[in-house]
Design a protein around this motif. Structure first.
Motif, PDB file in Angstrom:
ATOM      1  N   VAL A 112      71.691  60.404   4.306  1.00  0.00           N
ATOM      2  CA  VAL A 112      71.049  60.189   5.612  1.00  0.00           C
ATOM      3  C   VAL A 112      71.087  58.692   5.940  1.00  0.00           C
ATOM      4  O   VAL A 112      70.507  57.883   5.198  1.00  0.00           O
ATOM      5  CB  VAL A 112      69.598  60.686   5.609  1.00  0.00           C
ATOM      6  N   PRO A 113      71.747  58.291   7.025  1.00  0.00           N
ATOM      7  CA  PRO A 113      71.787  56.861   7.383  1.00  0.00           C
ATOM      8  C   PRO A 113      70.419  56.380   7.877  1.00  0.00           C
ATOM      9  O   PRO A 113      69.762  57.043   8.667  1.00  0.00           O
ATOM     10  CB  PRO A 113      72.852  56.797   8.474  1.00  0.00           C
ATOM     11  N   LEU A 114      70.016  55.205   7.403  1.00  0.00           N
ATOM     12  CA  LEU A 114      68.727  54.627   7.794  1.00  0.00           C
ATOM     13  C   LEU A 114      68.869  53.527   8.851  1.00  0.00           C
ATOM     14  O   LEU A 114      67.855  53.083   9.401  1.00  0.00           O
ATOM     15  CB  LEU A 114      68.022  54.042   6.560  1.00  0.00           C
ATOM     16  N   SER A 115      70.060  53.088   9.085  1.00  0.00           N
ATOM     17  CA  SER A 115      70.250  51.999  10.054  1.00  0.00           C
ATOM     18  C   SER A 115      70.001  52.508  11.471  1.00  0.00           C
ATOM     19  O   SER A 115      70.119  53.704  11.761  1.00  0.00           O
ATOM     20  CB  SER A 115      71.663  51.433   9.949  1.00  0.00           C
ATOM     21  N   TYR A 141      67.328  54.325  18.095  1.00  0.00           N
ATOM     22  CA  TYR A 141      66.438  55.022  17.165  1.00  0.00           C
ATOM     23  C   TYR A 141      66.837  54.684  15.736  1.00  0.00           C
ATOM     24  O   TYR A 141      67.918  54.160  15.463  1.00  0.00           O
ATOM     25  CB  TYR A 141      66.500  56.544  17.388  1.00  0.00           C
ATOM     26  N   ARG A 142      65.945  55.051  14.810  1.00  0.00           N
ATOM     27  CA  ARG A 142      66.222  54.947  13.375  1.00  0.00           C
ATOM     28  C   ARG A 142      65.487  56.070  12.660  1.00  0.00           C
ATOM     29  O   ARG A 142      64.447  56.560  13.121  1.00  0.00           O
ATOM     30  CB  ARG A 142      65.784  53.595  12.813  1.00  0.00           C
ATOM     31  N   VAL A 143      66.076  56.486  11.531  1.00  0.00           N
ATOM     32  CA  VAL A 143      65.464  57.555  10.727  1.00  0.00           C
ATOM     33  C   VAL A 143      64.338  56.951   9.909  1.00  0.00           C
ATOM     34  O   VAL A 143      64.549  56.030   9.109  1.00  0.00           O
ATOM     35  CB  VAL A 143      66.509  58.229   9.825  1.00  0.00           C
ATOM     36  N   GLU A 144      63.130  57.481  10.101  1.00  0.00           N
ATOM     37  CA  GLU A 144      61.959  56.953   9.409  1.00  0.00           C
ATOM     38  C   GLU A 144      61.592  57.790   8.196  1.00  0.00           C
ATOM     39  O   GLU A 144      61.108  57.265   7.188  1.00  0.00           O
ATOM     40  CB  GLU A 144      60.782  56.901  10.401  1.00  0.00           C
ATOM     41  N   GLU A 145      61.837  59.109   8.291  1.00  0.00           N
ATOM     42  CA  GLU A 145      61.541  60.021   7.177  1.00  0.00           C
ATOM     43  C   GLU A 145      62.795  60.846   6.893  1.00  0.00           C
ATOM     44  O   GLU A 145      62.990  61.923   7.454  1.00  0.00           O
ATOM     45  CB  GLU A 145      60.376  60.934   7.535  1.00  0.00           C
ATOM     46  N   THR A 150      75.088  52.556   0.363  1.00  0.00           N
ATOM     47  CA  THR A 150      74.665  51.241   0.863  1.00  0.00           C
ATOM     48  C   THR A 150      73.147  51.195   0.973  1.00  0.00           C
ATOM     49  O   THR A 150      72.469  52.240   0.958  1.00  0.00           O
ATOM     50  CB  THR A 150      75.286  50.978   2.245  1.00  0.00           C
ATOM     51  N   PRO A 151      72.569  49.997   1.161  1.00  0.00           N
ATOM     52  CA  PRO A 151      71.109  49.902   1.294  1.00  0.00           C
ATOM     53  C   PRO A 151      70.578  50.590   2.540  1.00  0.00           C
ATOM     54  O   PRO A 151      69.365  50.868   2.610  1.00  0.00           O
ATOM     55  CB  PRO A 151      70.864  48.389   1.352  1.00  0.00           C
ATOM     56  N   THR A 152      71.442  50.852   3.511  1.00  0.00           N
ATOM     57  CA  THR A 152      70.992  51.519   4.739  1.00  0.00           C
ATOM     58  C   THR A 152      71.311  53.000   4.723  1.00  0.00           C
ATOM     59  O   THR A 152      71.305  53.647   5.771  1.00  0.00           O
ATOM     60  CB  THR A 152      71.679  50.865   5.955  1.00  0.00           C
ATOM     61  N   THR A 153      71.567  53.560   3.545  1.00  0.00           N
ATOM     62  CA  THR A 153      71.857  54.993   3.406  1.00  0.00           C
ATOM     63  C   THR A 153      70.909  55.584   2.374  1.00  0.00           C
ATOM     64  O   THR A 153      70.799  55.077   1.243  1.00  0.00           O
ATOM     65  CB  THR A 153      73.308  55.232   2.991  1.00  0.00           C
ATOM     66  N   TYR A 154      70.227  56.623   2.776  1.00  0.00           N
ATOM     67  CA  TYR A 154      69.294  57.311   1.883  1.00  0.00           C
ATOM     68  C   TYR A 154      70.027  58.516   1.272  1.00  0.00           C
ATOM     69  O   TYR A 154      70.507  59.389   1.993  1.00  0.00           O
ATOM     70  CB  TYR A 154      68.064  57.781   2.645  1.00  0.00           C
ATOM     71  N   VAL A 155      70.089  58.550  -0.077  1.00  0.00           N
ATOM     72  CA  VAL A 155      70.848  59.586  -0.801  1.00  0.00           C
ATOM     73  C   VAL A 155      69.873  60.466  -1.579  1.00  0.00           C
ATOM     74  O   VAL A 155      68.929  59.963  -2.202  1.00  0.00           O
ATOM     75  CB  VAL A 155      71.886  58.973  -1.766  1.00  0.00           C
ATOM     76  N   MET A 156      70.105  61.762  -1.508  1.00  0.00           N
ATOM     77  CA  MET A 156      69.332  62.733  -2.302  1.00  0.00           C
ATOM     78  C   MET A 156      70.325  63.594  -3.096  1.00  0.00           C
ATOM     79  O   MET A 156      71.295  64.113  -2.532  1.00  0.00           O
ATOM     80  CB  MET A 156      68.477  63.612  -1.390  1.00  0.00           C
ATOM     81  N   GLN A 157      70.074  63.742  -4.408  1.00  0.00           N
ATOM     82  CA  GLN A 157      70.914  64.565  -5.293  1.00  0.00           C
ATOM     83  C   GLN A 157      70.182  65.863  -5.627  1.00  0.00           C
ATOM     84  O   GLN A 157      69.089  65.832  -6.189  1.00  0.00           O
ATOM     85  CB  GLN A 157      71.244  63.802  -6.580  1.00  0.00           C
TER      86      GLN A 157
END
Length: 323
Positions: free
Chosen positions: A43-46, A72-76, A9-16
């Motif tokens: 990593v959820p960004l929401s 809170y929210r994940v910034e990095e 989703t747009p609020t989820t940061y994915v790394m492969q």
């Protein structure tokens, strides 16, 4: 099946990861990957809300319980993924319990900062100034190295409830109740005092009005008395003037009479009567003669009166009566 499909989703940061290197990363990615050689990190960004409940002691050694929530929210996400394991299985579940530790670490960091703030304030200050407590804790979390190291931004620190011990709560309630009662009594006293003061002003105004009326009536009485005095003075002056005029008139009449009688002053009355207007009247002369004879009767021996004389006297007296 060795191929998998990842859609975030747009609020989820994915790394492969493949062979220890990041080959693809971003928010809202969709891609196919080779399962045997690929590790996925999500990593959820929401923003997220974490409830908390702290038991702390104030500056005056009174225990209080703080309840609220931390936002809170994940910034990095890359920094957070380097500290905690956010890898997921092909089915999308986390491989470890590290994602749950993030909330615990943030709550612990918030409790440490909240303890420092609470211990610097008294119980009444903590209970009354919760907004100051929130702002101080939030500023301390924004500068905390532990929070920065996680790559997380604390958006809000909200205190929903601050509870002292039941005994202290009852004591504070009693003190506050007494204070409110005292303020109510003071308000009643002030209202009564204001009423008394207003009544006094009304009385003073009435008395002042009565004094003004009395003064005006006194002035009217004095003016009337002055007018009466003036009238009496004028009347007295008039009487004095009239008496003076009468005295002068009497003096004038006396002077006139004195001057008139001056020539005959010292003369006998018989002479005056004989020389008067009626002095030639025979009847009057005969009457005077008879009077003289009456005064000298002891000297007269015998008196003869003729009938003719009496008739003439009677006829003369009748004629005078008719006149």
């Amino acid at each position: 099946m060795f191929f998998g499909y990842m859609k975030s989703t747009p609020t989820t940061y994915v790394m492969q990861y493949r062979d220890g290197e990041v080959v693809r990363e971003g928010a809202g990615l969709s891609f196919l990957y080779w399962k045997p050689a690929t590790t996925l990190v999500s990593v959820p960004l929401s923003s997220a809300d974490v409830p908390f409940a702290f038991n702390e002691v104030t500056r005056d050694f009174q225990p209080v319980t703080l309840q609220g929530q931390l936002t809170y929210r994940v910034e990095e996400p890359r920094k957070l993924a380097g500290l905690l394991d956010y890898s997921v299985t092909p089915s999308g579940r986390y491989r470890s319990e590290d994602p749950e530790k993030l909330a615990d670490r943030l709550v612990q960091a918030a409790q440490v900062r909240a303890r420092a703030v609470v211990q610097s304030l008294g119980l009444r200050e903590v209970l009354v100034h919760s907004d100051a407590l929130e702002s101080k804790v939030l500023a301390a979390l924004a500068d905390a190295e532990a929070v920065k190291a996680l790559g997380v931004q604390v958006m809000a620190f909200s205190v929903l409830s601050i509870q002292p011990t039941p005994e202290m709560a009852r004591a504070l309630e009693a003190a506050a109740r007494e204070g409110l009662q005292r303020e109510a009594d003071e308000a009643i006293y002030a209202r009564r005092n204001a009423a008394v003061e207003q009544e006094r002003r009304i009385k003073e105004s009435e008395l002042a009005t009565e004094l003004v009326v009395e003064e005006r009536q006194r002035q009217i009485r004095e003016a009337k008395m002055s007018a009466d005095i003036a009238v009496e003075q004028q009347r007295s002056a008039l009487m004095e003037r009239w008496a003076e005029n009468e005295r002068q008139a009497a003096d004038a009449r006396a002077y006139t009479l004195e001057k008139t009688l001056a020539p005959v002053k010292g003369m006998d009355w018989k002479t005056l009567l004989a020389t008067s207007v009626n002095g030639g009247d025979p009847a009057l002369n005969i009457a005077l003669a008879f009077r003289e004879m009456g005064e000298n009767a002891e000297r007269i021996g015998e008196l003869n009166v003729s009938p003719d004389l009496l008739r003439s006297l009677l006829s003369s007296s009748n004629s005078n009566a008719k006149r």
